[in-house]
Structure formats: C-alpha cells, structure tokens
Design a protein around this motif. Structure first.
Motif, mmCIF file in Angstrom:
data_model
loop_
_atom_site.group_PDB
_atom_site.id
_atom_site.type_symbol
_atom_site.label_atom_id
_atom_site.label_comp_id
_atom_site.label_asym_id
_atom_site.label_seq_id
_atom_site.Cartn_x
_atom_site.Cartn_y
_atom_site.Cartn_z
ATOM 1 N N MET A 1 0.906 -1.186 -0.038
ATOM 2 C CA MET A 1 -0.069 0.028 -0.061
ATOM 3 C C MET A 1 0.994 1.302 -0.048
ATOM 4 S SD MET A 1 -3.030 1.063 2.730
ATOM 5 C CE MET A 1 -1.878 1.331 3.985
ATOM 6 N N LYS A 2 0.329 2.240 -0.705
ATOM 7 C CA LYS A 2 1.247 3.603 -0.780
ATOM 8 C C LYS A 2 1.200 4.387 0.442
ATOM 9 C CE LYS A 2 1.717 7.877 -3.299
ATOM 10 N NZ LYS A 2 1.169 8.652 -4.612
ATOM 11 N N PRO A 3 2.251 4.602 1.128
ATOM 12 C CA PRO A 3 2.433 5.301 2.259
ATOM 13 C C PRO A 3 1.464 6.719 2.106
ATOM 14 C CG PRO A 3 4.571 4.707 1.735
ATOM 15 C CD PRO A 3 3.732 4.404 0.653
ATOM 16 N N ASP A 4 0.813 6.946 3.215
ATOM 17 C CA ASP A 4 -0.043 8.301 3.224
ATOM 18 C C ASP A 4 0.784 9.311 3.870
ATOM 19 O OD1 ASP A 4 -2.040 10.247 3.660
ATOM 20 O OD2 ASP A 4 -3.275 9.077 4.681
ATOM 21 N N HIS A 5 1.363 10.487 3.306
ATOM 22 C CA HIS A 5 1.999 11.262 3.823
ATOM 23 C C HIS A 5 1.328 12.575 3.947
ATOM 24 C CE1 HIS A 5 5.396 8.992 2.964
ATOM 25 N NE2 HIS A 5 5.331 9.135 1.389
ATOM 26 N N SER A 6 0.067 12.813 3.890
ATOM 27 C CA SER A 6 -0.700 13.992 4.584
ATOM 28 C C SER A 6 -1.083 13.723 5.774
ATOM 29 C CB SER A 6 -1.682 14.210 3.349
ATOM 30 O OG SER A 6 -1.235 14.532 2.285
ATOM 31 N N VAL A 7 -1.176 14.638 6.628
ATOM 32 C CA VAL A 7 -1.496 14.718 8.160
ATOM 33 C C VAL A 7 -2.561 15.851 8.235
ATOM 34 C CG1 VAL A 7 -1.182 14.854 10.607
ATOM 35 C CG2 VAL A 7 0.279 13.432 8.921
ATOM 36 N N PHE A 8 -3.605 15.766 8.609
ATOM 37 C CA PHE A 8 -4.697 16.788 8.609
ATOM 38 C C PHE A 8 -5.168 17.137 10.231
ATOM 39 C CE2 PHE A 8 -6.545 15.409 4.378
ATOM 40 C CZ PHE A 8 -5.529 16.203 3.543
ATOM 41 N N VAL A 9 -5.416 18.275 10.429
ATOM 42 C CA VAL A 9 -5.934 18.758 11.561
ATOM 43 C C VAL A 9 -7.544 18.391 11.580
ATOM 44 C CG1 VAL A 9 -6.108 20.544 13.611
ATOM 45 C CG2 VAL A 9 -4.016 20.344 12.065
ATOM 46 N N THR A 10 -8.068 17.799 12.470
ATOM 47 C CA THR A 10 -9.576 17.459 12.181
ATOM 48 C C THR A 10 -10.332 17.809 13.824
ATOM 49 O OG1 THR A 10 -9.390 15.087 12.985
ATOM 50 C CG2 THR A 10 -9.260 15.605 10.620
ATOM 51 N N GLY A 11 -9.355 18.276 14.570
ATOM 52 C CA GLY A 11 -10.169 18.793 15.909
ATOM 53 C C GLY A 11 -9.126 19.477 16.789
ATOM 54 N N MET A 12 -9.838 20.574 17.467
ATOM 55 C CA MET A 12 -9.141 21.382 18.209
ATOM 56 C C MET A 12 -9.587 21.636 19.701
ATOM 57 S SD MET A 12 -7.038 23.987 15.810
ATOM 58 C CE MET A 12 -8.610 24.706 14.818
ATOM 59 N N GLY A 13 -8.893 21.753 20.771
ATOM 60 C CA GLY A 13 -9.455 22.107 21.989
ATOM 61 C C GLY A 13 -8.807 22.805 22.812
ATOM 62 N N ILE A 14 -9.297 23.899 23.341
ATOM 63 C CA ILE A 14 -8.310 24.740 24.232
ATOM 64 C C ILE A 14 -8.706 24.966 25.569
ATOM 65 C CG2 ILE A 14 -7.555 25.992 22.105
ATOM 66 C CD1 ILE A 14 -9.655 28.266 23.070
ATOM 67 N N VAL A 15 -7.913 25.334 26.502
ATOM 68 C CA VAL A 15 -8.376 26.084 27.888
ATOM 69 C C VAL A 15 -7.444 27.240 27.953
ATOM 70 C CG1 VAL A 15 -8.174 25.723 30.243
ATOM 71 C CG2 VAL A 15 -8.989 23.678 28.823
ATOM 72 N N SER A 16 -8.041 28.369 27.969
ATOM 73 C CA SER A 16 -7.430 29.509 28.027
ATOM 74 C C SER A 16 -7.928 30.580 28.985
ATOM 75 C CB SER A 16 -7.149 30.092 26.688
ATOM 76 O OG SER A 16 -8.411 31.160 26.448
ATOM 77 N N ALA A 17 -7.389 31.602 29.200
ATOM 78 C CA ALA A 17 -7.991 32.798 30.342
ATOM 79 C C ALA A 17 -8.992 33.296 29.410
ATOM 80 C CB ALA A 17 -6.960 33.916 30.428
ATOM 81 N N PHE A 18 -9.507 32.958 28.320
ATOM 82 C CA PHE A 18 -10.695 33.424 27.450
ATOM 83 C C PHE A 18 -11.525 32.313 27.437
ATOM 84 C CE2 PHE A 18 -7.851 36.255 24.357
ATOM 85 C CZ PHE A 18 -7.904 37.370 25.037
ATOM 86 N N GLY A 19 -11.392 31.332 28.170
ATOM 87 C CA GLY A 19 -12.539 30.260 28.347
ATOM 88 C C GLY A 19 -11.933 28.925 27.516
ATOM 89 N N THR A 20 -12.984 28.119 27.462
ATOM 90 C CA THR A 20 -12.574 26.987 26.252
ATOM 91 C C THR A 20 -13.679 26.872 25.061
ATOM 92 O OG1 THR A 20 -14.518 25.967 27.567
ATOM 93 C CG2 THR A 20 -12.552 25.549 28.474
ATOM 94 N N ASP A 21 -14.190 28.019 24.726
ATOM 95 C CA ASP A 21 -15.027 28.029 23.573
ATOM 96 C C ASP A 21 -14.068 28.546 22.376
ATOM 97 O OD1 ASP A 21 -16.816 29.216 21.124
ATOM 98 O OD2 ASP A 21 -17.900 28.144 22.330
ATOM 99 N N LEU A 22 -13.933 27.781 21.382
ATOM 100 C CA LEU A 22 -12.975 27.992 20.268
ATOM 101 C C LEU A 22 -13.381 29.095 19.644
ATOM 102 C CD1 LEU A 22 -10.120 26.557 19.244
ATOM 103 C CD2 LEU A 22 -11.356 25.413 17.589
ATOM 104 N N ASP A 23 -14.494 29.435 19.332
ATOM 105 C CA ASP A 23 -14.843 30.475 18.419
ATOM 106 C C ASP A 23 -14.845 31.763 19.203
ATOM 107 O OD1 ASP A 23 -15.819 29.077 16.323
ATOM 108 O OD2 ASP A 23 -17.894 28.578 17.078
ATOM 109 N N ILE A 24 -15.059 31.698 20.646
ATOM 110 C CA ILE A 24 -14.923 33.001 21.438
ATOM 111 C C ILE A 24 -13.470 33.180 21.483
ATOM 112 C CG2 ILE A 24 -14.966 33.848 23.628
ATOM 113 C CD1 ILE A 24 -17.878 32.324 23.996
#
Length: 421
Positions: A1-24
C-alpha cells in the motif's frame, strides 16, 4: 500500500484565560483583546511579577467536571490538558467517553510539575516517615502526586488511548515538538489518529521567581496590562500565561473515510538545538534558522510560498531582534507578514507552541492575520510588518509558527490550507 504522507487537523480543543470555546477564543484574538491582567496570587506583594494571563482554575474545574475522572487526577497542568484533549476529541467527532478498540496515540508536553507553597512547606519540614503519612491528605492537583508524564498518561487512561504515547520535555518548544513528532508517527503508519499538544502553568511562586532570576520576565509596572510588547522598543521581558491546547491529527485516508471536517494540513516540521547556553539564544540565530529552513524543506514548499509567520515573539530584548534577523535571512527582501499572539495570550511556556499552532491554523482557515498588540514604539532592529494593533484580512495559504525554547531548543511547523481535494 502506498504510504499516506498527508496529516490533517480534524479537531482542536483549548483551555485559556478566554475560556474553552474555540469560536470565542478566535473572536477575542481577532479583536486584539488581551488576556493579561493583574496577577491574583496569595503572596503577590512580595513577588516582582504583577501581571499574567491567568485562568480561574476553580471555575474551570467546576464547569468541566464531566471531562475529568473521579479520581487519580494529575495536578493543574494535567487538568487543563485533559479538558483541552476532551474538547479536541469532541470537535473531531470522536466520542470523548472512554474509547474502545482504537489505536489513537498521544504526544504531549507539560513542563515542570507545579508544587504549591503548602506542598513545599510540608515537604521541607517533615522527615520521610511523616511525609509518607501525609500522602493521603495531598490535594489531587498537587505536583507531588505526579511526574512529568502525568498529563499524557492520565489522558491516555481517561480515553483508553492505546496508540503511541510520549511526554516531550523541550521547554518552550515542547508543544510544537509534540505536534511535529505526532505527525511523524502518523506518517510512519504507527497509527492513523494522534492527539498532540500540551498544557502548562508557571503561575506559582517557585516558577515565577526562577524566571525572574533568569532575567526572562518583565517586572516593570509602567505599562500595566499592556506589559507584553513584542517587537516594541520598550519591551522588557516575557509575561507568563497558562492553559492547554490539543489537536487531533489524522491521516488523509482516515479523515476522508470518517468524513471528518478538516481545518488544515500540517505540512512540515523542523527541529534544532542551538548548543549555545541555557539563558540566551545563539547570537547568530543559527539554531532558529535551521529549524525554519528544515520545516519549509520538509513541507516541499519554497520560502516565498509562506504567507504568514506566527512568531515566537516573546517580548524579550534578545529574542525579538534575533528572530527578526533570522526571518530576514530565510525570506530575503520580501518576508511574510509576522505577528505575535503572545502579546494577547502571554507565554504559556511548555504549551506555547500548541496554542500558537491553534491560532495559526485558524489564521489559515479564516484568512485573517491576528495583530501584535501593544506595538507602539518601533525598534530599529525590529523593522518587519508585525501587523501592529489591528488584525488584517489577507490571503494565507501557508504559514509557519516558530517556537524557540530555553536552552536553545527550537521547533517550527508549516501549516497549509485544505482545498477539499
């Protein structure tokens, strides 16, 4: 099988002084809002550091108890990391309850264990038998209850992650290193999905005094909450922050098979060591330059194809001038636009590269470059376009994010847009 060389970002989570909502989080950064406020600290009167991007930890735990295990928790960094990891899994459409029959792995970075002053006081005054007897009364968030790998192993246990697991110790470059190494694991086909990122807090007396003794922190109160001033002539040192950020990284084949949403592609990763000294970068910036050039080479792109740089931008006299010189050498007479999100978020130390990767991914996705706030007085040695004060809509197909850590540990990630093909 041909190696797959692409790596995608399919999810993100944060905790910050602005909160945990990514859009905000994104909205506040676009607006140039600062999370840096007066530091609420038990003995702040004796502490020369007065400002930080601080999280209301009690409110964070109370509002996210569903993401935390009932027992066996690591200390503060682990709590922030676990919440960020849970939110990343949710965002990727992966059930954040314990997952079964998976080979999801995790690479993370969490810095130095945090010991409260109560812990330290008890530790110093007790003989070993007395200290052993106190173990049942320690806070579940005490640094005495875990090692540096506590966050990674706790997250892996919580979500039954049976793939590769590693805690990366790489100072301020650790979060970006964790992401780059996780991408390599996917490319080696060890697994098709990885959690990668970090969490850290240095907002305790021991760590802040240590940073002060190293000469790294800004201590003047002249600028109050505008103290973090990357690339400004009046910058005087880093301003600490805290938080956590995790990405879900996925092979192209896995992401397309699941029908996952795709934020961006991690196209390249570069790493280097200055091999110079702990408290200052190589005077010529060769280590930083090598990391950037390696990341671009790994991506298969040319320097002129990079549209934006999320700078390490620490607001220290040495880093900002040196990073500027390195950017000029790598990119020549027409360097990309540059900005520093630390001006708003502070320096998250071990987790800085993780949250700055999130900000860079959102920059590429939304075609909007975040500002460098508090840049009011130009420094002749820092003469690039740092997008001062206000963000700017601009085409961004490819971007890099720089992380240059204590001891000369460097990492760089190349992040590209996903065109849906």
């Amino acid at each position: 099988m041909k190696p797959d060389h692409s790596v995608f970002v399919t999810g993100m989570g944060i905790v910050s002084a602005f909160g945990t909502d990514l859009d905000i989080f994104w909205q506040k950064l676009c607006a140039g809002e600062s999370a840096i406020k007066p530091l609420a600290f038990g003995d702040n009167g004796a502490l020369p550091v007065k400002y930080a991007a601080q999280i209301d930890f009690d409110a964070l735990v109370a509002g996210n108890s569903a993401h935390l295990p009932a027992a066996g928790m690591t200390e503060k960094r682990g709590v922030m990391g676990m919440i960020a990891a849970a939110k990343a899994l949710e965002d990727a459409g992966l059930n954040p309850s314990p997952l079964s029959d998976n080979r999801i792995g995790i690479y993370g970075c969490s810095g130095v264990s945090e010991l409260s002053e109560d812990d330290r006081h008890q530790w110093r005054k007790c003989d070993k038998n007395t200290l052993f007897g106190l173990r049942h009364h320690l806070s579940p968030y005490s640094g005495l209850r875990c090692g540096n790998d506590g966050m990674v192993t706790a997250i892996a246990r919580r979500f039954s992650l049976s793939g590769p697991a590693m805690n990366v110790n790489a100072a301020c470059a650790g979060g970006a290193h964790a992401i780059g190494l996780a991408c390599q694991s996917i490319k080696r086909q060890e697994t098709s999905i990885m959690l990668a990122g970090g969490a850290d807090s240095v907002l305790n007396l021991h760590a802040l005094v240590g940073l002060k003794l190293l000469g790294a922190t800004a201590i003047t109160e002249k600028w109050s909450d505008r103290l973090c001033r990357p690339f400004d002539k009046n910058r005087s040192g880093l301003v600490a922050g805290e938080g956590g950020a995790f990405l879900v990284l996925e092979s192209e084949e896995s992401a397309l098979r699941r029908g996952a949403k795709i934020y961006a592609e991690i196209k390249g990763y570069g790493a280097s060591l200055d091999a110079h000294k702990l408290t200052a970068p190589d005077p010529a910036g060769l280590g930083a330059e090598n990391a950037i050039r390696q990341a671009i080479r790994d991506s298969g792109l040319r320097p002129e194809q990079i549209d934006y740089i999320n700078a390490h931008g620490t607001s220290t006299p040495l880093n900002d001038a040196l990073e500027t010189a390195v950017i000029k050498r790598v990119f020549g007479s027409q360097p990309p636009l540059v900005s520093s999100t630390k001006s708003m978020l502070g320096h998250w130390i071990a987790a800085a590269g993780a949250i700055e990767a999130v900000a860079t991914i959102l920059t590429v996705k939304n075609q909007f470059i975040l500002p460098t706030i508090n840049l009011e007085t130009p420094d002749p040695r820092c003469d690039l376009d740092y997008v001062p004060q206000q963000g700017r809509a601009a085409p961004v197909q490819n971007a890099i994010t720089n992380s240059f850590g204590f001891g000369g540990i460097n990492s760089c990630l190349v992040i590209g847009g996903y065109d849906g093909k």
